[in-house]
Design an enzyme around this catalytic site. Structure first.
Site, PDB file in Angstrom:
ATOM      1  N   GLY B 136       0.980  -1.038  -0.059  1.00  0.00           N
ATOM      2  CA  GLY B 136       0.028  -0.141   0.180  1.00  0.00           C
ATOM      3  C   GLY B 136       0.871   1.193   0.064  1.00  0.00           C
ATOM      4  O   GLY B 136       1.914   1.467  -0.316  1.00  0.00           O
ATOM      5  N   CYS B 137       0.448   2.397   0.482  1.00  0.00           N
ATOM      6  CA  CYS B 137       0.873   3.824   0.373  1.00  0.00           C
ATOM      7  C   CYS B 137       2.014   3.872   1.229  1.00  0.00           C
ATOM      8  O   CYS B 137       2.996   4.688   0.754  1.00  0.00           O
ATOM      9  CB  CYS B 137      -0.111   4.672   0.965  1.00  0.00           C
ATOM     10  SG  CYS B 137      -1.735   4.825  -0.022  1.00  0.00           S
TER      11      CYS B 137
END
Lengths: 249, 351
Positions: B136-137
């Site tokens: 993810g981020c």
């Protein structure tokens, strides 16, 4: 902390005192104010900081002897002063300016970054800079928020001298104290108990309120409020409320 | 002490087509006032995306295989540009890269993006490679940690980290507010940095990577996650509305540990390079870490101009900081990314 020559720093219980030993501000004092901020942020358990003058005057502004008329003026010195002011303005403590005698120029700028301003009846105030050919620092940014734009223009551009009662009427200071020590003690009592994180958040939102639109301000507020309510102070409040209720629903 | 690795160059890329929030609402005939309000309140002005033509009902209709094809094409388009823009200023090309790491969370591929980039862009056949997927981020800093470690262990050799996300290849279009939040937030983008530990680079104004600190919040593991939708036959992204507050509660801890390890205070940090997670996330970080609007100017600016680009977003902010020209030798900077786990990753830089 480094050895201080322009300031006297003392700490008693929750209260730290910073006495200005010179009646004018020189670069050494600016550096020492920064060192005091380092100490207050990193090591001090104090929750309240009182700024006061050691002599007859609180502070008469910058020391022109720091400058040499035959050399270019160092703008970075002004920047260092402003950085010291911002450090004081953002301290995780409650700050009190206790002023007597002359409060001019940088002295008044310093008072404007404190959370409360108290003066003895003999105090006189002035931002004389413009008539001396320069600017009263970031009082150009802060003053109008205390007194309104019209009055700020007059105080900065006409450079009038005014007394403590006038300063209260203008909204520039909070109180005239006939006994300055008692007045400071009363102000300290009024702030207790100090929750440093919450105080810092409240002050930051207030300081930002003039420069933030509502859409951004509400987001900032929610972020700050979330931080506040996760601190022990609020949890203690909830516990107390429950006990007073007898623990029922 | 061995030479610390430095970030020598950064390159970024995005899709060719730019859409304002209004463009997207119009394109897909969005009537819901709640969804419109959400788009307007996102503090995002425009995003670069690979958007399909609307179907007869005005909505997007992309099959899963079309999404995967789009992902592949988008990654190639952006990856080629970001890598070239990163390497060219150093006089390097793909053949000079010794270690290739790619982060991606927007599609599952086997082989992964490293293999595809090697095949298409002319990296050497003996290049080391690692795909960091599904993180993810925050993945950019999870990847930078081993990249920096590899660079330190292999002085003088070139490590290239590429963060590539095609967020427009992963969405569910329905009338739910939850999906509208996601669909109003993410943009497509790819960024690349070259990392090398070489005493010969000492004269460059390039930050050394001094250390990392991580923080995971296992009890908030579900705050951000992919969830399979039987109805739509694909993954959708779940973003809990409490994410900003969860991050806010914990953000100060890794920062404090990171700075403590180097005897630094927050006031010593000149530059904050923070993931553009969303307006509320940025607000939460501002007030809990205690940093100013000025400190997050590039984070906010990138959110406004690109939306949330996932793992590569913080390097877009880094690129803006570098281009701004305000960095001085000796300055400290903190990189910070946050994402699923729930996790907060930090790194300390010194120019």
């Amino acid at each position: 902390m480094q050895e201080l020559k322009t300031l006297r720093y003392t700490e008693e219980g929750q209260v730290a005192r910073v006495e200005l030993l010179r009646d004018t501000i020189n670069m050494r004092m600016v550096r020492e104010l920064t060192a005091v901020c380092d100490h207050l942020e990193d090591e001090s358990e104090a929750t309240i900081v009182v700024f006061t003058g050691a002599g007859d005057d609180f502070c008469r502004g910058i020391d022109f002897r720091d400058f040499r008329p035959d050399q270019p003026v160092d703008i970075h010195g002004f920047n260092k002063w402003e950085k010291a002011c911002v450090r004081i303005e953002r301290l995780p403590k409650v700050t009190v300016a206790a002023m007597q005698g002359e409060v001019r120029g940088g002295g008044l700028q310093l008072a404007l970054v404190c959370d409360v301003r108290i003066a003895s009846p003999d105090a006189v105030f002035q931002l004389p800079e413009v008539k001396s050919g320069f600017l009263p620092g970031m009082a150009t940014f802060r003053l109008a928020k205390y007194v309104g734009l019209g009055r700020a223009k007059r105080l900065i551009m006409q450079c009038p001298e005014f007394d403590a009662h006038k300063a209260v009427a203008l909204g520039l200071i909070d109180e005239v104290a006939y006994d300055l020590d008692e007045g400071v003690q009363a102000a300290i009592d009024n702030f207790l108990p100090v929750h440093p994180v919450v105080v810092q958040l409240a002050r930051r939102l207030l300081n930002e309120s003039y420069a933030t639109d509502f859409e951004n301000a509400i987001g900032n507020f929610l972020a700050a409020q979330h931080r506040a309510v996760t601190q022990t102070a609020f949890l203690e409040t909830l516990k107390r409320a429950r006990q007073e209720d007898g623990g029922g629903d | 002490m061995p030479e610390r690795p430095r970030i020598l160059s950064v390159g970024t890329a995005h899709p060719p087509d730019r859409y304002t929030q209004d463009d997207i609402l119009e394109r897909f005939h969005t009537d819901s006032p709640a969804v419109k309000a959400l788009y307007k309140a996102s503090h995002i002005h425009a995003r670069y995306l690979y958007l399909p033509e609307p179907g007869p009902d005005g909505r997007p209709h992309e099959t899963m295989s079309e999404l995967l094809h789009k992902h592949r094409q988008g990654a190639l388009y952006m990856g080629e540009r970001a890598i070239r823009r990163c390497l060219e200023p150093l006089g390097l090309g793909p053949r000079d890269v010794d270690y290739l790491v790619v982060t991606n969370s927007t599609a599952f591929m086997l082989p992964g993006l490293t293999a595809m980039f090697i095949r298409h862009f002319g990296f050497r056949e003996d290049v080391h490679r690692t795909d960091v997927v599904g993180m993810g981020c925050n993945a950019g800093l999870n990847a930078l940690n081993p990249v920096a470690g590899w660079a330190a262990a292999n002085p003088g050799r070139n490590a290239l980290m590429v963060c590539c996300e095609v967020n427009s290849a992963l969405y569910i279009d329905d009338d739910s507010i939850g999906n509208a939040v996601v669909n109003s937030l993410f943009g497509d983008g790819c960024s690349a940095i070259l990392v090398r530990a070489d005493p010969g680079d000492a004269e460059r104004l390039a930050p050394r990577i001094l250390g990392f600190n991580s923080h995971i919040i296992p009890e908030a593991w579900a705050a951000m996650h992919y969830r399979w939708s039987e109805e739509h036959g694909r993954f959708g992204f779940i973003l809990d509305r409490d994410v900003p507050y969860v991050l806010g509660t914990h953000a100060e801890f890794p920062v404090r540990r990171l700075l403590d390890a180097f005897g630094l205070k927050k006031r010593h940090i000149k530059h904050w390079i923070i993931h553009s997670g969303g307006k509320k996330v940025i607000d939460a970080i501002k007030y809990t870490v205690g940093i100013t609007e000025h400190d997050v100017r590039h984070t906010v600016g990138c959110l406004r101009d690109y939306g949330n680009l996932g793992s590569g977003a913080f390097l877009f902010a880094y690129e803006r900081l570098v281009r701004e020209g305000t960095v001085r030798r000796g300055d400290y900077g903190v990189m910070m990314t946050m994402g699923p786990g729930t996790t907060i990753e930090t790194a300390l830089l010194r120019w």
